[in-house]
Design a protein around this motif. Sequence first.
Motif, PDB file in Angstrom:
ATOM      1  N   PHE A  11       1.028  -1.268   0.102  1.00  0.00           N
ATOM      2  CA  PHE A  11      -0.081  -0.003   0.002  1.00  0.00           C
ATOM      3  C   PHE A  11       0.922   1.475  -0.047  1.00  0.00           C
ATOM      4  O   PHE A  11       0.680   2.114  -0.830  1.00  0.00           O
ATOM      5  N   ILE A  12       2.021   1.075   0.839  1.00  0.00           N
ATOM      6  CA  ILE A  12       2.805   2.394   1.003  1.00  0.00           C
ATOM      7  C   ILE A  12       3.658   2.609  -0.409  1.00  0.00           C
ATOM      8  O   ILE A  12       3.651   3.894  -0.883  1.00  0.00           O
ATOM      9  N   LEU A  46      -9.266   3.198   0.218  1.00  0.00           N
ATOM     10  CA  LEU A  46      -8.247   3.726   0.114  1.00  0.00           C
ATOM     11  C   LEU A  46      -7.868   4.787  -1.033  1.00  0.00           C
ATOM     12  O   LEU A  46      -7.094   5.795  -0.848  1.00  0.00           O
ATOM     13  N   PHE A  47      -8.128   4.290  -1.991  1.00  0.00           N
ATOM     14  CA  PHE A  47      -7.875   5.201  -3.295  1.00  0.00           C
ATOM     15  C   PHE A  47      -9.363   5.395  -4.240  1.00  0.00           C
ATOM     16  O   PHE A  47     -10.345   4.569  -3.863  1.00  0.00           O
ATOM     17  N   ILE A 103      -4.461  -4.575  -2.418  1.00  0.00           N
ATOM     18  CA  ILE A 103      -4.926  -3.434  -2.082  1.00  0.00           C
ATOM     19  C   ILE A 103      -6.820  -3.516  -2.031  1.00  0.00           C
ATOM     20  O   ILE A 103      -7.153  -2.968  -0.697  1.00  0.00           O
ATOM     21  N   LYS A 104      -7.115  -4.434  -2.975  1.00  0.00           N
ATOM     22  CA  LYS A 104      -8.662  -4.558  -2.869  1.00  0.00           C
ATOM     23  C   LYS A 104      -9.009  -5.426  -1.409  1.00  0.00           C
ATOM     24  O   LYS A 104      -9.962  -5.089  -0.680  1.00  0.00           O
ATOM     25  N   LYS A 105      -8.204  -6.208  -1.026  1.00  0.00           N
ATOM     26  CA  LYS A 105      -8.469  -7.067   0.277  1.00  0.00           C
ATOM     27  C   LYS A 105      -8.084  -6.276   1.539  1.00  0.00           C
ATOM     28  O   LYS A 105      -8.745  -6.431   2.324  1.00  0.00           O
ATOM     29  N   ILE A 106      -7.355  -5.320   1.272  1.00  0.00           N
ATOM     30  CA  ILE A 106      -6.904  -4.218   2.526  1.00  0.00           C
ATOM     31  C   ILE A 106      -8.118  -3.444   2.551  1.00  0.00           C
ATOM     32  O   ILE A 106      -8.969  -3.525   3.631  1.00  0.00           O
TER      33      ILE A 106
END
Length: 291
Positions: A9-10, A47-48, A36-39
């Motif tokens: 992610f970072i 997140l986005f 990212i989708k899992k997070i």
Amino acid sequence: MKIIQLEYFIAVVKYNSFTKAADFLHISQPSLTNTIKKIEADLGYDLFLRTTKDIKITEKGIHFYNYAVQLVQNYHQTLEKMYDLNMGHAPKIKLSILESSNQWVSQVVAMHQKQYQDQTYLASEVHDQSTILERLLNFENHLGLTNEQIVHDDIHSIPLYEESYVLITPKDTFPNRNKVSIKSLPLILPTKGSQVRKHLDDYFNRLNIHPNIIIEADRFEASTNFVHRGLGYAIIPRVYYQSFNARDLDAIEIKPTLSRSIYINYLKKRKHPERVLSFIDLCIYYWNIKE
């Protein structure tokens, strides 16, 4: 949630691109996107914001990013500390130093290593006193050098030596050193915010001097290089004048005299190994025999 997911992610935030982040991480873009989708699914928020042209981080994403960076940093710092505890090696002695102290600290390290030949060290230049204090309180550094006393209940702050500030000039620029005035000279000074610059600004204010500052530099090394080029005159601590970089330059005492004290600082409540205490004693001894 795993550390590696936070690192993914970072990377997306850093590069503002899934493609560039995937290249940096050496993974496929679909794999990164799925992570990212899992997070986001675990968190319950985006997140986005994604469009066909670009991505933008959300407000919640910004808050999550700040926490993620802190968690990843803490993770790697913890790993380093665990490796340092390897019973086959003595833990590193970690110290924060000032740029002007490089030369004498290297001599102390050489003296210390004669006694502890397997000892390793991690020295980093830190000039912000609050950062030095934070590193000591968080057990990140064993000791730190400052150019002002740290007044804190948990810190031993011991004066090592006092040094004056000097004006450095190309050789033989001023045959009569007693008549040199800094009021109109083109000066090279440390950048705003540094402790040395604060000392100098206070000095100028007390004497009602409006210095002619032509260059600001964040390191004494850069300042002396500019002097070598004939671009102006720098004000630096006298101990730094003894360094290799300041050879072939003259040092002129500024009048009225301006000086500073250098302190060695360490945490009271920490059970320091004998090697660390020996290093601290050597620093004190070095300046006792100098005087």
